[in-house]
Design a protein around this motif. Structure first.
Motif, short mmCIF file in Angstrom:
data_model
loop_
_atom_site.label_atom_id
_atom_site.label_comp_id
_atom_site.label_asym_id
_atom_site.label_seq_id
_atom_site.Cartn_x
_atom_site.Cartn_y
_atom_site.Cartn_z
N ASP A 68 -13.87 5.07 -4.75
CA ASP A 68 -15.10 4.28 -4.82
C ASP A 68 -15.34 3.47 -3.55
OD1 ASP A 68 -15.92 4.84 -7.67
OD2 ASP A 68 -13.91 4.08 -8.00
N GLY A 69 -14.36 3.41 -2.66
CA GLY A 69 -14.56 2.73 -1.37
C GLY A 69 -14.79 1.24 -1.50
N LEU A 70 -14.12 0.58 -2.43
CA LEU A 70 -14.35 -0.85 -2.64
C LEU A 70 -13.15 -1.66 -2.11
CD1 LEU A 70 -15.52 -0.64 -6.36
CD2 LEU A 70 -16.96 -0.75 -4.31
N PRO A 71 -13.38 -2.58 -1.18
CA PRO A 71 -12.24 -3.35 -0.68
C PRO A 71 -11.55 -4.18 -1.77
CG PRO A 71 -14.33 -4.18 0.23
CD PRO A 71 -14.64 -2.93 -0.54
N GLU A 72 -12.31 -4.59 -2.78
CA GLU A 72 -11.70 -5.41 -3.84
C GLU A 72 -10.87 -4.57 -4.82
OE1 GLU A 72 -14.81 -4.72 -3.38
OE2 GLU A 72 -16.06 -4.77 -5.18
N LEU A 73 -11.00 -3.25 -4.72
CA LEU A 73 -10.26 -2.37 -5.63
C LEU A 73 -9.87 -1.12 -4.83
CD1 LEU A 73 -9.73 -2.61 -8.79
CD2 LEU A 73 -11.33 -0.72 -8.97
N PRO A 74 -8.82 -1.24 -4.01
CA PRO A 74 -8.52 -0.15 -3.07
C PRO A 74 -8.34 1.20 -3.77
CG PRO A 74 -7.15 -2.08 -2.62
CD PRO A 74 -7.87 -2.36 -3.90
N ASP A 75 -8.80 2.24 -3.08
CA ASP A 75 -8.63 3.60 -3.59
C ASP A 75 -7.17 4.00 -3.51
OD1 ASP A 75 -11.30 3.96 -4.14
OD2 ASP A 75 -11.76 4.66 -2.10
N GLY A 76 -6.84 5.02 -4.27
CA GLY A 76 -5.44 5.46 -4.27
C GLY A 76 -5.31 6.95 -4.10
N GLU A 77 -4.12 7.43 -4.42
CA GLU A 77 -3.79 8.87 -4.35
C GLU A 77 -4.19 9.48 -5.69
OE1 GLU A 77 -1.99 10.57 -1.74
OE2 GLU A 77 -2.67 8.81 -0.62
N PHE A 78 -5.47 9.71 -5.85
CA PHE A 78 -5.97 10.01 -7.19
C PHE A 78 -5.99 11.50 -7.52
CE2 PHE A 78 -8.81 6.04 -6.72
CZ PHE A 78 -7.81 5.23 -7.26
N LYS A 127 0.80 -1.23 0.00
CA LYS A 127 0.00 0.00 0.00
C LYS A 127 0.84 1.28 0.00
CE LYS A 127 -3.43 2.77 2.32
NZ LYS A 127 -2.60 3.97 2.17
N PRO A 128 1.83 1.42 0.92
CA PRO A 128 2.59 2.69 0.89
C PRO A 128 3.31 2.91 -0.43
CG PRO A 128 3.40 1.19 2.63
CD PRO A 128 2.25 0.51 1.98
N TRP A 129 3.64 1.83 -1.10
CA TRP A 129 4.38 1.96 -2.37
C TRP A 129 3.44 2.28 -3.51
CZ3 TRP A 129 9.15 2.98 -1.62
CH2 TRP A 129 9.72 2.58 -0.41
N TYR A 130 2.20 1.78 -3.44
CA TYR A 130 1.19 2.26 -4.40
C TYR A 130 1.00 3.77 -4.22
CZ TYR A 130 -0.83 -2.32 -5.92
OH TYR A 130 -1.07 -3.54 -6.48
N ASP A 131 0.85 4.19 -2.96
CA ASP A 131 0.67 5.64 -2.70
C ASP A 131 1.81 6.42 -3.35
OD1 ASP A 131 -1.45 4.95 -1.08
OD2 ASP A 131 -0.41 5.33 0.82
N TYR A 132 3.01 5.92 -3.10
CA TYR A 132 4.23 6.60 -3.54
C TYR A 132 4.29 6.71 -5.07
CZ TYR A 132 9.33 7.21 -4.00
OH TYR A 132 10.58 7.66 -4.33
N VAL A 133 4.07 5.61 -5.76
CA VAL A 133 4.21 5.66 -7.23
C VAL A 133 3.05 6.41 -7.86
CG1 VAL A 133 5.67 3.59 -7.37
CG2 VAL A 133 3.20 3.34 -7.67
N GLU A 134 1.87 6.29 -7.27
CA GLU A 134 0.71 7.00 -7.86
C GLU A 134 0.91 8.51 -7.81
OE1 GLU A 134 -2.89 3.80 -7.02
OE2 GLU A 134 -2.53 5.41 -5.60
#
Ligand code: FAD
Ligand code: SF4
Length: 571
Positions: free
Chosen positions: A173-183, A156-163
């Motif tokens: 969208d608040g979906l556990p199957e498709l986590p939200d990001g730094e959009f 997760k922190p690395w998704y935040d970082y690269v996004e």
């Protein structure tokens, strides 16, 4: 034998080597350089400089010799790459042609490649979704492949970082199957996409239709401006290379950033033949390169090596890195290298029309491409006779017709004032396939390519699970289309070969156990501690989401670990 006329060994020695300059290699390079390592990036293809080397980017349709269609002769010579939807006159120069780089299809496999600085990052469709614990826990829960050695919380922190750096647009969208990001702001659905969303979610609360998430700068932030990139202009000509840097590519983003540190040496035309291993030191010491043009052999040395040649080529390099210690390929004590290759099942689409909402038309272009239906099958419990599930794309467009038979003013008027037809709607599936030992790549025993590297055999196929999933996708979408009042529903079971999804994964999978996997939880080889693989080859399973964002996150995370270990003297 290595050429002794070129530089001394010292001049060919770096802190780190990155093999490949595409999406994952660009990230490895950026992170290594930012952390102060003198880094050599080896790229087998030619150099492609951002903007300067996008020859078609501002061309008008009539400026293409064949109006952007590929001529018949070219398609005949290149049947594999011609099947890729983006292979047209405007971007053909970024694709590998069939004849130039042959491989052996033990089973049909459309291997789509981009050999140049930037790799396929110039060509990709930029769809970017995070993977979730429904993916990382999947193999363990459903009893296939091996357990992933990480969970979503690790990434997760690395998704935040690269996004934040790459620029990803999307809605929360608040979906556990498709986590939200730094959009950045998402691209809105059009009126019929919204209508379908409301119909589907009204009838099936567990199914969602959301705005597709994509690597486009919908609202530039200071970090994007600093990269020299700016707001996407919604031209949707991205595969030509974007002069605005509106979408993420290595060429526009990570590579120039790495270059700015002064720590990167980028060497195009450098075909990596193999990784050199020293058994006394119990580590990799460098790589053997064949110059693409002169065929000269040159060795380069480094303390740490990142392999980012894209999944299948990474397998090829590792399998070809043979030594007394590793006779079957580098780091292959488990015997799993080259095996458990999987992909995404894109073999079904469905189309229809909608006769309502005819007071509306679409205005402008949506670089995200419309809607996305996250996986809903077998999420919380096993509910079908096949394993795992599928996500789907969904889009709607207003059809237009104009009479093109006239001349002069008549033709111009007819083109400028088209007749509006019904709405067209369409969807394609993106199914998870199960990695199997029987799906593998292997080296040919006698035949080499022009650079003395063994030809690769690819033996990867669909199975019964894929067939059942495909049927369910078509039945389910047909139900949802019917529910929405769509008419003229057409099921399209294409017979596209694996590979055309361009999401090939596996072969050097991650796992807890060195006996059954090649890489540990840091993408580090169990058997060779200074070699890291952070592209698709590392994937233990495939999820239903597009993969490249996950490669970016793995690359950044893995470099962070490797550099800390190097500083401790642990690798
Ligand atoms: C038309 C198209 C649409 C796509 N759409 C999406 C999408 O929407 N979302 C998504 O997530 N993914 C998409 N993809 C896939 C995406 O492009 C890849 O997942 C991604 O580029 C993989 O990154 P990579 O770094 O592993 O490989 P690449 O980007 O392919 O880079 C690998 C690099 O390694 C180089 N290389 C290979 N072998 C050697 C060697 N022996 N020596 C030196 N260099 C070598 C290659 O030349 C290349 O430059 C799409 C791809 C295409 C072509
Ligand atoms: S749609 Fe955006 S990213 Fe694509 S070419 Fe246009 S401006 Fe660039």
């Amino acid at each position: 034998m290595a050429n002794i006329n070129i530089d001394s060994v010292k001049d060919r020695t770096y802190d780190a080597i990155v093999i490949g300059s595409g999406i994952s290699g660009g990230w490895s390079a950026k992170e290594l350089c930012e952390k102060g390592l003198k880094t050599l990036v080896l790229e087998r293809g030619r150099d492609v400089k951002h903007i300067k080397d996008y020859p078609t980017t501002n061309m008008n349709p009539w400026e293409f010799e064949h109006r952007n269609e590929m001529p018949y002769e070219n398609k005949k010579e290149n049947p594999i790459v011609s099947r890729c939807y983006a292979y047209h006159e405007d971007a053909a120069h970024f694709f590998v042609k069939d004849q130039e780089h042959p491989y052996v299809q033990d089973k049909p496999f459309d291997w789509i490649r981009g050999y140049q600085v930037g790799g396929k990052s110039l060509l990709w469709a930029r769809q970017t979704q995070r993977w979730s614990d429904f993916d990382f826990e999947g193999p363990q829960r459903d009893g296939f492949a091996v357990d992933w050695p990480i969970r979503y919380a690790d990434l997760k922190p690395w998704y935040d970082y690269v996004e934040r750096f790459a620029g990803i647009s999307g809605d929360k969208d608040g979906l556990p199957e498709l986590p939200d990001g730094e959009f950045l702001p998402g691209y809105p659905l059009n009126v019929v996409e919204k209508y379908f969303k409301q119909k589907v979610e009204g009838k099936y609360p567990e199914r969602k239709v959301i705005s597709a998430r994509c690597a486009h700068i919908s609202k530039p932030q200071p970090i994007h401006i600093e990269q020299g990139r700016t707001q996407c202009q919604n031209r949707t000509l991205c595969q030509r290379g974007c002069p605005f840097g509106g979408y993420f590519s290595s060429n526009a983003s990570t590579l120039p950033w790495a270059a700015k540190t002064g720590n990167m040496t980028l060497r195009p035309d450098a075909v990596v033949h193999s990784i050199l291993y020293d058994k006394d030191k119990n580590r990799a010491i460098g790589v053997k390169v064949i110059d693409r043009n002169t065929k000269e052999e040159i060795d380069f040395f480094a303390k740490v090596i990142f392999v980012n040649a894209a999944a299948i080529n990474t397998n090829l390099i590792l399998l070809n890195s043979k030594s007394e210690r590793f006779p079957n390929g580098l780091g292959n004590d488990s015997g799993t290298l080259g095996k458990y290759v999987a992909f995404h099942n894109y073999s079904a689409r469905i189309y229809a029309e909608y006769e309502g909402l005819l007071d509306y038309a679409t205005a402008g272009r949506n670089p995200a491409g419309g809607g996305y239906i996250p996986r809903f099958r077998n999420l919380h419990k096993q509910e079908t006779d096949y394993l795992r599930g599928y996500a789907a794309g969904f889009g709607a467009w207003r059809s237009q017709h104009s009479d093109r038979t006239g001349w002069g003013d008549d033709l111009k008027n007819s083109l400028l004032n088209p007749e509006w037809g019904n709405w067209g709607v369409g969807s394609h599936m993106m199914g998870e396939t199960i990695p199997k030992e029987a799906s593998y790549v292997a080296l040919d025993k006698t035949k080499n390519d022009d650079w003395g590297i063994p030809l690769l055999h690819i033996s990867v196929d669909y199975d019964d699970n894929d067939a059942k999933m495909k049927k369910d996708y078509l039945d389910t979408m047909e139900d949802m289309f019917t529910e929405a009042g769509f008419t003229n529903i057409r099921r399209d079971e294409n017979s596209q070969a694996p590979g055309l999804d361009i999401h090939e994964m596996g072969g050097a999978r991650m796992g807890h156990d060195p006996k059954t996997s090649v890489l540990n939880k840091w993408n580090q080889m169990h058997d060779v501690s200074n070699v890291f693989v952070t592209d698709g080859a590392a994937m233990t399973s495939t999820s239903t989401q597009n993969p490249s964002l996950t490669y970016m996150a793995f690359s950044a995370r893995s470099v962070d670990y490797a550099v800390k270990e190097l500083k401790k003297g642990a690798i």
